[in-house]
Motif scaffolding. Sequence first.
Motif: not given
Length: 656
Positions: A111-120, A153-158, A401-410
Amino acid sequence: MNYLADIRSRFARALAPLIDDPAPLVAMVHPAQDAKFGDYQANCAMPLAKALKKPPRDVAAEIISRLDIADLCDPPEIAGPGFINLRLKDSVLAADTARLVGDERLGIEPVAAPKKYIVDFSAPNIAKPMHVGHLRSTVIGDSLCRILRFVGHEVLSDNHIGDWGTQFGMVIYGYRNFLDQENFDQNPVEELARLYRLVHQIAGYQGAVVELPQLRARLSEKETAAKSMSEAAEQASGPEKKDLNRKAGKLRDEVAGVREEIAGAEDKIAKVESNPAFKALCDAHPRIADRAREETAKLHAGDEANRALWEQFMPICQAALDEMYRRMGIAFDLTLGESFYNPMLAGVVDDLVRRGIAVESDGAMCVFQEGKKAPFLIRKSDGAFTYATTDLATIKYRVETLKADAALYVVGAPQAEHFELLFATAKKWGYHLDCRHISFGSVLDENRQMFRTRSGGTVGLESLLDEAVTRARQIVDANHEEGELDDSARQVIAEIVGLGAIKYADLKHNRESDYVFSWDKMLAMTGDTGTYMQYACARVGGIFRKGETTRAAVRKSATGSADDIRFTHPAERALAMQIHRFGEVLAEVLVDFRPSPLTAWLYETANAFSTFYTHCKVKDEPDDAVRKSRYLLCDLTASALEKGLELLGIQVREQM
Ligand code: ARG
């Protein structure tokens, strides 16, 4: 590679001079339903004709005259009332297909504009055993992480584990009163789970005893109301009768609901009272739920003894979880459970109060939202913080702290309201994180009831995985002659097949729907199953072995030019086209974070391959160039299936 996106942007340019906002019309360009209409179809001429008050076929012709597409497609055709049918040029498709050979990314550009996602996701409440209810979050969340990462995208699985809740009070109470030391020494996880279940059962019984008279009173109230409503309906006529009948029906449903609750409570009571020893145990520990709550409160207040027990239990529970995740092939970047946020909670409430966002109501601290009846409770009147407070602290941490752009709550559908209030509160508070609740439905049994064990308990995740593997082993054994594959190799495949079946069956359903859990369906060798997909993958591999060549050798023979790929039969072209749809499908998945289009694509790809293989000889094709092209299509199919399965978290072996 995403032809659909490319064609849409060309339509956007063609439509721009004709209408103020072309976006809705552009969205009407779709992959064609049927290959006889070409590859893509645009239905936008009809609504545009209405707006312009012109005949739709003329408008279609006008759009085509403005459409700059000759390099990509054959001349567009107008069909029926004004459909525009598009077919990719064979030369373009062949050249693009040739370029996919050996491309790990199958033509997907990051993707042209990667985002930092937290996937909870996953986020079980630990100290209780993991059960089938955790399956969906775990499987969907993992797949979304893989897909987001793959597209760049950059992803942090949490894993936001529940490690601070009332269940610890239950375990602490159980540990102090019912511990089987020998069992604890041998199998601490099992013993902690037993203690939890024991306290939970006693609490359930005592609760039922208190509730039963209340439920019975409610039943008679509802019955009376239902009866008089029916009578009133009887007397009435016309629309009023209809309305009253509807109301009576609703009341009768409520009566049935209360009856069910009564049956449940009676069942709990009967189970205990038919067992005098257990009854005595319950009587010896009156109001156990309150006692357990006190233990939790002490833990939260920093009581040293309870804190020490918590610290003793935590690694034990975590190790059990880790084992489950290892088996499922799932990794977390972070495991920041509820306890992690505990020190921040007082600050969260203070800040919200200071900003006037939270206000006191009956001694509790609440955030009221416009248009919502229930407030968001962030501190109870007894001073305890809540799940909501923790989730607010989590958002602050994820932003600052994590400087996330988006968070998905599954998380399952029952928490929808919580997340609506949470996201609205966070926004008021000034934390602009693009938060989405990735909701999902329940897993049901064949009678469309909640999936439970025969004795009515929740199905433990471990036993579920074990059963999948046992059943998969039978399939593996049936597919191999004696002596063909040794026991340990068979077991490895059985593990892959069993887990693959469970994951695929979950992911193929639209996440918001409930689905029926069926071993036979999910492990079927044909049809839309993980098992079929894994074997389809292996079958493609088998073609190379039969032809006494390898995928690597076939790739080496490729030049990368359009000449590598020959379309001599419609099935070859259809297969190439299907593989190219990958990019469109990933885009579709990410619109709403729904993995199901990806399983559908896999299934269609396997089917396109099957048609191809029925009509097109590979090893025995006499024409060298055509044979080479077909081997390349086989190689691409294998890559496509492997990549798709990988993004669902499903493994394959070249030989199954
Ligand atoms: N532990 C919770 C439960 O089992 C799910 C947590 C989901 N994540 C979150 N940030 N609230 O219901």
